[in-house]
Design a protein around this motif. Structure first.
Motif, PDB file in Angstrom:
ATOM      1  N   UNK A  15       0.820  -1.207   0.000  1.00 31.11           N
ATOM      2  CA  UNK A  15       0.000   0.000   0.000  1.00 31.11           C
ATOM      3  C   UNK A  15       0.858   1.263   0.000  1.00 31.11           C
ATOM      4  N   UNK A  16       1.966   1.218   0.720  1.00 27.84           N
ATOM      5  CA  UNK A  16       2.833   2.395   0.768  1.00 27.84           C
ATOM      6  C   UNK A  16       3.427   2.682  -0.598  1.00 27.84           C
ATOM      7  N   UNK A  17       3.920   1.660  -1.266  1.00 33.61           N
ATOM      8  CA  UNK A  17       4.477   1.843  -2.609  1.00 33.61           C
ATOM      9  C   UNK A  17       3.430   2.417  -3.557  1.00 33.61           C
ATOM     10  N   UNK A  62      13.364  11.245  -6.434  1.00 33.10           N
ATOM     11  CA  UNK A  62      14.766  11.043  -6.810  1.00 33.10           C
ATOM     12  C   UNK A  62      15.646  10.752  -5.595  1.00 33.10           C
ATOM     13  N   UNK A  63      15.178  11.095  -4.401  1.00 37.48           N
ATOM     14  CA  UNK A  63      15.936  10.728  -3.196  1.00 37.48           C
ATOM     15  C   UNK A  63      16.073   9.213  -3.087  1.00 37.48           C
ATOM     16  N   UNK A  64      15.052   8.486  -3.528  1.00 34.47           N
ATOM     17  CA  UNK A  64      15.135   7.026  -3.528  1.00 34.47           C
ATOM     18  C   UNK A  64      16.196   6.566  -4.532  1.00 34.47           C
ATOM     19  N   UNK A 125      12.415  -3.502  -8.942  1.00 36.56           N
ATOM     20  CA  UNK A 125      13.699  -4.212  -8.971  1.00 36.56           C
ATOM     21  C   UNK A 125      14.276  -4.489  -7.586  1.00 36.56           C
ATOM     22  N   UNK A 126      13.915  -3.677  -6.584  1.00 37.74           N
ATOM     23  CA  UNK A 126      14.597  -3.756  -5.288  1.00 37.74           C
ATOM     24  C   UNK A 126      13.647  -4.246  -4.191  1.00 37.74           C
ATOM     25  N   UNK A 127      14.115  -5.146  -3.341  1.00 41.09           N
ATOM     26  CA  UNK A 127      13.279  -5.635  -2.232  1.00 41.09           C
ATOM     27  C   UNK A 127      13.098  -4.568  -1.164  1.00 41.09           C
ATOM     28  N   UNK A 128      12.008  -4.671  -0.442  1.00 44.62           N
ATOM     29  CA  UNK A 128      11.705  -3.688   0.593  1.00 44.62           C
ATOM     30  C   UNK A 128      12.682  -3.654   1.732  1.00 44.62           C
ATOM     31  N   UNK A 129      13.412  -4.758   1.953  1.00 45.63           N
ATOM     32  CA  UNK A 129      14.362  -4.801   3.043  1.00 45.63           C
ATOM     33  C   UNK A 129      15.720  -4.226   2.708  1.00 45.63           C
ATOM     34  N   UNK A 130      15.922  -3.806   1.475  1.00 44.71           N
ATOM     35  CA  UNK A 130      17.216  -3.244   1.078  1.00 44.71           C
ATOM     36  C   UNK A 130      17.492  -1.994   1.907  1.00 44.71           C
ATOM     37  N   UNK A 135      19.095  10.711   5.380  1.00 46.64           N
ATOM     38  CA  UNK A 135      19.526  11.822   6.230  1.00 46.64           C
ATOM     39  C   UNK A 135      19.290  11.540   7.708  1.00 46.64           C
ATOM     40  N   UNK A 136      18.451  10.562   8.015  1.00 42.81           N
ATOM     41  CA  UNK A 136      18.196  10.202   9.417  1.00 42.81           C
ATOM     42  C   UNK A 136      19.073   9.050   9.890  1.00 42.81           C
ATOM     43  N   UNK A 137      19.587   8.261   8.950  1.00 44.75           N
ATOM     44  CA  UNK A 137      20.350   7.062   9.279  1.00 44.75           C
ATOM     45  C   UNK A 137      19.971   5.936   8.341  1.00 44.75           C
ATOM     46  N   UNK A 138      20.355   4.733   8.664  1.00 46.89           N
ATOM     47  CA  UNK A 138      20.107   3.583   7.799  1.00 46.89           C
ATOM     48  C   UNK A 138      18.704   3.031   8.028  1.00 46.89           C
ATOM     49  N   UNK A 139      17.916   2.989   6.946  1.00 47.75           N
ATOM     50  CA  UNK A 139      16.542   2.506   6.994  1.00 47.75           C
ATOM     51  C   UNK A 139      16.286   1.536   5.844  1.00 47.75           C
ATOM     52  N   UNK A 140      15.386   0.559   6.037  1.00 43.40           N
ATOM     53  CA  UNK A 140      14.960  -0.272   4.909  1.00 43.40           C
ATOM     54  C   UNK A 140      14.182   0.559   3.887  1.00 43.40           C
ATOM     55  N   UNK A 141      14.245   0.159   2.637  1.00 45.34           N
ATOM     56  CA  UNK A 141      13.548   0.861   1.568  1.00 45.34           C
ATOM     57  C   UNK A 141      12.072   1.057   1.879  1.00 45.34           C
ATOM     58  N   UNK A 142      11.401   0.004   2.357  1.00 40.06           N
ATOM     59  CA  UNK A 142       9.960   0.131   2.621  1.00 40.06           C
ATOM     60  C   UNK A 142       9.667   1.189   3.692  1.00 40.06           C
ATOM     61  N   UNK A 143      10.518   1.296   4.705  1.00 36.35           N
ATOM     62  CA  UNK A 143      10.324   2.334   5.710  1.00 36.35           C
ATOM     63  C   UNK A 143      10.601   3.715   5.119  1.00 36.35           C
ATOM     64  N   UNK A 144      11.636   3.817   4.302  1.00 31.42           N
ATOM     65  CA  UNK A 144      11.953   5.108   3.697  1.00 31.42           C
ATOM     66  C   UNK A 144      10.819   5.598   2.807  1.00 31.42           C
ATOM     67  N   UNK A 145      10.102   4.680   2.174  1.00 35.00           N
ATOM     68  CA  UNK A 145       8.973   5.075   1.337  1.00 35.00           C
ATOM     69  C   UNK A 145       7.856   5.714   2.156  1.00 35.00           C
ATOM     70  N   UNK A 146       7.727   5.344   3.418  1.00 35.84           N
ATOM     71  CA  UNK A 146       6.752   6.020   4.278  1.00 35.84           C
ATOM     72  C   UNK A 146       7.117   7.500   4.409  1.00 35.84           C
TER      73      UNK A 146
END
Length: 265
Positions: A15-17, A62-64, A125-130, A135-146
């Protein structure tokens, strides 16, 4: 016995994507027909015109791209709820990058279309756990999409405020994600259980130190709608003004949360 630690909110990655792509598409469609006079209108974001604001909205996508171009960090070191507190530190760099981007992209509709298409490809192409370095630190892709949903909702609202009659729609799931993340950030900033903040239909959080409410009607309640809450959390409107305009209802001696806002700017 100490209270149980609250479990972090989970977001549905599918849903987030879809929400991020939908909101980016809503903006792309709305700005396609804007003329030079509308693009030159001022916004509530300092010296930015509508042109700079649209360029910045594209940057939410583009940040992604930029994060995926960098090596994955070895481990996650922050949670998504910490992201709102890290945005102010990057303000100067974001301003400079945005101005350069707006100057280099005369066709903003085409720019947003390219961003949307490439983001759709990357997400396939990329899994959500990547893991991504943000700017906040290391996050999984799916969290960054939030966080991208928050950016898109906040700046869609800025765009609607700047261009009379534009009325870019808000994807419901994007608005829900933005509301929930910012509500959780408020609870992190002011931990406690004396005040209940309600943002129907998307979020309810307990915050502010003091006697914990356990049953019945809470003694301290703040209630507002999602867009007003987003504006409060990002400094677009002050708490006293929102109360005066009947956009917020606040009851109880600990219901004045104006001193905790904004959460990000």
């Amino acid at each position: 016995m100490p209270p149980a630690k609250k479990r972090a909110r989970a977001y549905d990655p599918t849903r987030t994507r879809a929400a991020v792509l939908a909101q980016l598409g809503n903006v792309r469609e709305a700005v396609h027909g804007l003329g030079p006079e509308q693009l030159a209108l001022p916004t509530r974001l300092g010296a930015w015109t509508v042109r700079e604001l649209i360029a910045h909205i594209g940057m939410a996508g583009t940040a992604v791209h930029r994060a995926l171009d960098r090596p994955a960090p070895p481990r996650q070191d922050v949670t998504v709820v910490q992201w709102p507190f890290a945005t102010a530190a990057s303000a100067a760099a974001i301003d400079e990058f945005t101005r350069g981007l707006a100057a280099d992209r005369p066709d903003l509709g085409g720019y947003l279309a390219d961003v949307e298409a490439s983001l759709r490809t990357l997400l396939a192409e990329h899994p959500g756990g990547r893991l991504l370095e943000t700017n906040a630190g290391a996050l999984p892709l799916d969290d960054y999409l939030v966080t991208r949903a928050v950016e898109l909702v906040v700046h869609t609202d800025d765009l609607n405020a700047a261009v009379p009659g534009l009325d870019v729609p808000y994807d419901r799931q994007a608005l829900a994600a933005a509301t929930r993340l910012l509500a959780d950030a408020l609870a992190v900033k002011a931990p406690g259980g004396s005040t209940e903040v309600r943002v129907p239909p998307f979020a309810v959080v307990q915050c502010v130190e003091g006697p914990r409410h356990t049953r019945g009607t809470p003694p301290n309640v703040v209630e507002t709608d999602p867009l007003t809450f987003v504006r409060l959390a990002t400094g677009r409107v002050s708490f006293p003004d929102a109360v005066a305009q009947a956009k917020v209802s606040a009851s109880g001696e600990r219901a004045d949360i104006g001193g905790l806002l904004p959460l990000m700017s």
